[in-house]
Every structure is written in structure tokens, then in C-alpha cells.
Design an enzyme around this catalytic site. Sequence first.
Site, PDB file in Angstrom:
ATOM      1  N   GLY A 149      14.310  10.594  -1.241  1.00 48.76           N
ATOM      2  CA  GLY A 149      13.051  11.335  -1.256  1.00 48.76           C
ATOM      3  C   GLY A 149      12.492  11.538   0.136  1.00 48.76           C
ATOM      4  N   GLY A 198      15.572   4.667  -3.543  1.00 54.64           N
ATOM      5  CA  GLY A 198      16.665   4.154  -2.733  1.00 54.64           C
ATOM      6  C   GLY A 198      16.428   2.819  -2.062  1.00 54.64           C
ATOM      7  N   GLN A 236      17.321  -0.424   4.565  1.00 54.33           N
ATOM      8  CA  GLN A 236      16.172   0.351   5.003  1.00 54.33           C
ATOM      9  C   GLN A 236      16.180   0.568   6.512  1.00 54.33           C
ATOM     10  OE1 GLN A 236      12.954   1.540   3.086  1.00 54.33           O
ATOM     11  NE2 GLN A 236      14.967   1.937   2.248  1.00 54.33           N
ATOM     12  N   GLU A 251       8.810   2.742   6.287  1.00 56.42           N
ATOM     13  CA  GLU A 251       8.328   3.716   7.265  1.00 56.42           C
ATOM     14  C   GLU A 251       8.528   3.193   8.690  1.00 56.42           C
ATOM     15  OE1 GLU A 251       7.395   6.409   5.818  1.00 56.42           O
ATOM     16  OE2 GLU A 251       6.758   5.773   3.835  1.00 56.42           O
ATOM     17  N   GLY A 284       5.607  -4.295   4.499  1.00 51.76           N
ATOM     18  CA  GLY A 284       6.219  -2.992   4.260  1.00 51.76           C
ATOM     19  C   GLY A 284       7.145  -2.638   5.402  1.00 51.76           C
ATOM     20  N   PRO A 292      16.888  -9.538   2.432  1.00 54.19           N
ATOM     21  CA  PRO A 292      17.497  -9.152   3.715  1.00 54.19           C
ATOM     22  C   PRO A 292      18.524  -8.038   3.587  1.00 54.19           C
ATOM     23  CG  PRO A 292      17.396 -11.543   3.492  1.00 54.19           C
ATOM     24  CD  PRO A 292      16.995 -10.978   2.164  1.00 54.19           C
ATOM     25  N   LYS A 293      19.265  -8.010   2.504  1.00 60.43           N
ATOM     26  CA  LYS A 293      20.285  -6.980   2.325  1.00 60.43           C
ATOM     27  C   LYS A 293      19.638  -5.613   2.147  1.00 60.43           C
ATOM     28  CE  LYS A 293      24.823  -6.742   0.126  1.00 60.43           C
ATOM     29  NZ  LYS A 293      25.705  -7.388  -0.888  1.00 60.43           N
TER      30      LYS A 293
END
Length: 731
Positions: A232, A460, A631, A698, A695, A625-626
Site C-alpha cells: 500500500g 505487508g 520493514q 515510516e 512505530g 525483529p524479523k
Amino acid sequence: MSPQPQAAVGAPLSRVDGRLKVTGKALYAAEHEVDGVVHAVVVDAGIGKGRITSLDTRAAEALPGVLRVISHRNAPKLPYRDNAGSNNPPGRRLRVFQDDQVRFHGQPVAVVVATTLEAAQHGASLVRVGYDAERPSTDLTAAEPGEPTTYARGDADAALRSAAVRLDLTYRTARNHHNPMEPHATIARWDGDRLTVWDKTQWVVGTQTELAAVFGLETDAVRVISPFVGGGFGTALRCWPHVVVAALAARETKRPVKLVLSRKQMYLGTGFRPSYAYRLRLGSDRRGRLTAAVHEMAAETSTYEQFTEAVMAAGQMLYSMPHVRQAYRLVPLDLPTPLYMRGPGFQTASFVIESAMDELAHKLGIDPIELRRRNEPDEDESNGLPFSTRRLRECYTVGAREFGWHRRSPEPRSTRDGDWLIGRGMAAGVYDTARFPAQARARLDADGTALVEAAATDMGPGTYTSQTQVAADALGLAMRTVTFRLGDSLYPPTPPHGGSMTMASVGSAVLDACNQVRRQAIKLAIEDRDSPLYGVRADAVVVRGGRLHVQGNPARGETYQRLLARNDRTHLEADGSFAPPSGPERHSFYGYNATFAEVAVDATLGLVRVRRVLGVYDAGRIVSPKLADSQALGGIVGGIGTALLEHTVTDHRDGRIVNANLADYLVPVNADIPDLKAIYLDGEDRQADPLGVKGLGELVMIGVAPAIANAVFNATGRRIRELPITAEALL
């Protein structure tokens, strides 16, 4: 209560939905089996601005299999009422098929519905549209900006005039499109006055509320289902016109309708990162202490909506300085409305601020990391609040050590590898720690398994897995005995799946629901005379592997199954919730990073190749962690795309996007991806949320582009103030 053992949270576990995805059993929006479904194809406007004067649908309507052609000529008028909680701005939405006005190139002007996809596609090609065309305004630099949003502290203009060192720099960033692998798709079905849609969305609740608003329904008359989203990056954060078109076509034909956008149509009306013209004036003393900054920003928006993003925040709080002035202007253009794209606002501001900091460091002869250290604030100077956590200094230290920063030569063009000029650069990054109200439901069944539900989404990052980890530890169960369901507006409501807010918001609601269920079980046990735990203090009982026992005495206890069976309970259930504290914030909440990049630039051809990138993150507690690595590395890849490749090109004569395909809109491929590494500082932020997370999704993209641009300068001596970095700029 005694702290629960943490067996799942923090462990590098594989995705619980991984097998479904690799075997093709994970159903995306267009793949759901709906009886009697027919197909819809949108006809796009061929001009950038004007009015429809004729619309000939006879050839399309005569085509075998075509059921209906819908346009402004025969579409019903829709109420488009304003609903609180909608993911579209009230009042000024693009109202499809409601008038003859064309507001941007590619706007939906008709839809062909047919029994087969091929018939719908052929029918759409036969629709002839006549226009009274006007020349659209699509050039950011040639249009009139609106009134500014402003911020000021101190007297930045006076401080700049007296500054010992001054920079006056102008930057340009290109428009970027999201380009997820899964195209936008919607299946819509009406059952009387109730609407069900299977949709690619990052916010099922927002899409539900928007469709209710458009069609004048009660919110609970609309159900939105989205169990899997194939990428997305922000493009699915709102209900776009094609979703309304699918629902309208289904109502008019009285058949379930499937509408899948083509790759080209993904560029025509599903959002993009807006282009910016950004002037930054920076002042410091000769030791590099910043004294003043003036930020003047102009960004694209559409003529029918105002899209804003958090482009001002970093310039107010990332570095210490007494004098700051900002002006953020929107430039209304004949374009579709932009939308949040990974790292919105902060990504653009980061490129400008961090490039300027590197330029200042070079001008003063100060190491770029040392310059940043000298300007670390003690508090958030935009509001006077203490930071909940801020470990940028540690990010610099760890990153410099792991990257080998000491081997960097500060002299541009001084390091070569054959025909390649080698450069190293770094940048800091910051992103807001967003937290919003969320709810979740947890049920523990008599067989010792658990079901947890929330109307979240997973595009994702691994929401299925991370929420299962939180639930498993809170309930004291093995991961395999916990099922987490998401992607359905029937489940408890959650905020958008974006802005790095899901783990903090939904995760905290899941934690609350599961904690309540565990406490119910403990209470049942300690009050049950037949339980080995009878009379034990509640705060002395923990649960591990589905077995309640006294902390420090595992032999004294029993399983959930025995406890519930003996008490004739089929299940225990609780609704959980999370909301940030009401009232003014007491802390300033951000995540931070330091990104380091090494590039090679062909001395003759100007080609840039990224050799390696390292990111060090202050992101609070890392649940998985994976997943975090997935990300972080994905965010770095996105940052490489922004820096070197991505650029949406517009023909300003008619507003047409020239490179609306994946052959000409360039994104990184495997051959572009070098040695990438992510490091996460140990820690948590309990001021932010009960899980202690900040978070990550981003934050990991922010800082990559300026780190690469700064490395290019170190390699070539050429300053880059426009993205993407092209070979032409380096020749």
C-alpha cells in the site's frame, strides 16, 4: 499482577500467514469468489480540464455481454453526506458521475459493466467522449500558491541577518507514486439496502463510513472486508472514486460487480507524494551552533480538495535553534488529490534539512555527525515538552562505529575505486509516534485456544504475526494456539493502517483484551476451591504454555482447559481498548534514526550506484525483529528509489502522466539493492503506550535519500538539490 513471561514478543518468528501467501491461499481484493459477479471497466477522461460535451455509448451498449454504461447522463444523484470518521475530507470530494466537469486527466467519466472482463474492456474502448477542453494548470512552479500555514518562534529574519554563517538553498522533489504490487480492486454486492465490499484498503472502518456517507446509509449497513493487502505505502488510506463506482454499478445492475484498476489507472486517481519547491535559509555561528532557519514550502494539491501533510514538524524540533519561521503553501492544480506516501511530510523535510546540514558542515569544516551533536536539543523547542525518549546521539555513535565512518575522507573526490568515485554520507531521521484509539476482542475457548479480532489491516508489515505475538504472551499461550483475525468492519474498530500507528494502537488494545481474559481466568482459579490455585493472591499467578501457576512454583497450577471444564465455562471473553491519555500531551513523542550510505559514481558517465546502507533506529520496543528487518530493509529500498529513480512526469499541455507504467516509472529492482543492514537500539517507550513501541514503518525510509545525496557530494563535490539524482545532474 506479576509480569507475564515473554516468549513470543521479541522473538524472530516467521509470519503466521506466510504459508497462505506462498501457496496462493491468501485472498486479495479481486480474488474473492462472489456468486454472479460481473465486471466493470472505468472510462478515463482524455483531457486535463474542461467539460464533457458529448458521450456516445451506443457501440459499447450494442456489444454482446455489456449490461450497462453509466455516466453523469444516467447515474442517480447521490447524497454524499458528511460522516464523522470518513477517510475522505467532507464537502469537497470528487463526486463521480454527478456533473459534466473534468477536473484532471484520467478522471472517471463512465463505467462499462459486462458479463466478462473482456467485454467490459472492449466496451470501454468503444465509448466516445467529446470535450470542451481548457489548458490545465499542472506545473507547481507556474501556478499561484494559496495562503500559508505558518509557524514562528523568535525573530528568524533578524537572526539570519546577523548570523556569522548563512546558507540560502532551494530544493525540488519530484512527485512519486506508490506502485504497490497489488492494484486497487473492489468487489461490491448489494443485499437489499445493505452493501458489502471486498476492497484493497488500509482502513476498513474509514471506507465503511465513507461509503455510508456517499450512499446515505447507516454505517452498520455497510460491511468492508479486506483480509490481505498486497502492498500500500499509503495509497489505500482513503476510499477512492473507483470504490464508489463499483458500488454504484452493482446497485444499478443489481449484480455483484468486480472492478480492478489497470496499472496505468493506478497513476490517475489513487494518490501520490506531492512535488515540493522548498527554500531553506539557515544561519549559524562559526562553531556550527544553529541560530535561525526560515522554511518556505510550496506543495501540490488538487483544485477540489486541500491535502496537507506533516512537512513542518521536523524543522521545528529536530535541532536546537532559538529562531524559526515557516510558511507552508498549497498550490491548487488540475490534478487528482495527493495522499500520504511512506514517511509523509517528514520524508520531504528530511531531504532538505539533512542536505543543508551536510552543506553547513562542509562549509565550516566540521564532521557532519559532530555538527548534529552540537545542535541536539534538551527538549522539544516547538512546545517546551520533554522528549519521551530521544537517543539520536546513540544512533550516531553506533552507526559511525558499525559503518566505519572514521574511514571517510571529508575531501570530495578524494576516494576512488578504478573509474568509480567513492563517497560516504549520513543523515538523521525523525518521525512522529502516532497513537489513536483502537479496540479489540479476545476469546479464550475451553479447548485452550484463543481467538482475537480487530478491524485492522495488514499491507505487508506483518500485523497478523505481531498481534498474535502480543496476544500469545498476554494469554500465556503458544503462538500456534492463538488465531488473530483482521480486515473486517464487523470486528472492533481500529485506526488507519498507516502512520506507523498500528502496533502502538491496535497492539495496545489487543494487550488490554488479552490481559482482561487472563485476569478472568486467574480470578476464576483463585476463587475455585477445587483449584490448586485456590486462595493464592492474583498478583502471584502467571500463565505459561496455557498453564496457570504460582510464580516461582510451576508445580502448583493447572491448565486453562481443566479450569474452564470444571467450571462449565465454554469460553472467557473480553473487549479491550486503547486511547492516548486525554488532555494536553506531557511528552513529545518521536522515533529517530541515523542512516549511513556509501555510493560509487562513475567519473565519466555520472551513474550512481549505492554500495551499502546502514540504518540505526531508536524505535522503542521491537516486537518482532524479523518483521522489523523486513520493514527496515524495505524502507531503505524505498529511500533508494526516491533518491535515484522515482519521478512522475507530467505533460503540462494536457495533464497526462507520461510514464504511467512500470517500464518508465522506475523503482529499484534486486540488481539495485546492495548490502543493507538495520540495527535497533534496545529500549522501550512506556510513556507512549503500554507496549513501549514507537512505530517503525515510516521512520525507516526517512533519511535515506539525504544520506545518499550527501554521499554523492562526498564522492563528486557536486551538491544535489533536486530529486531524483540523475546522471545529467552529475555530468
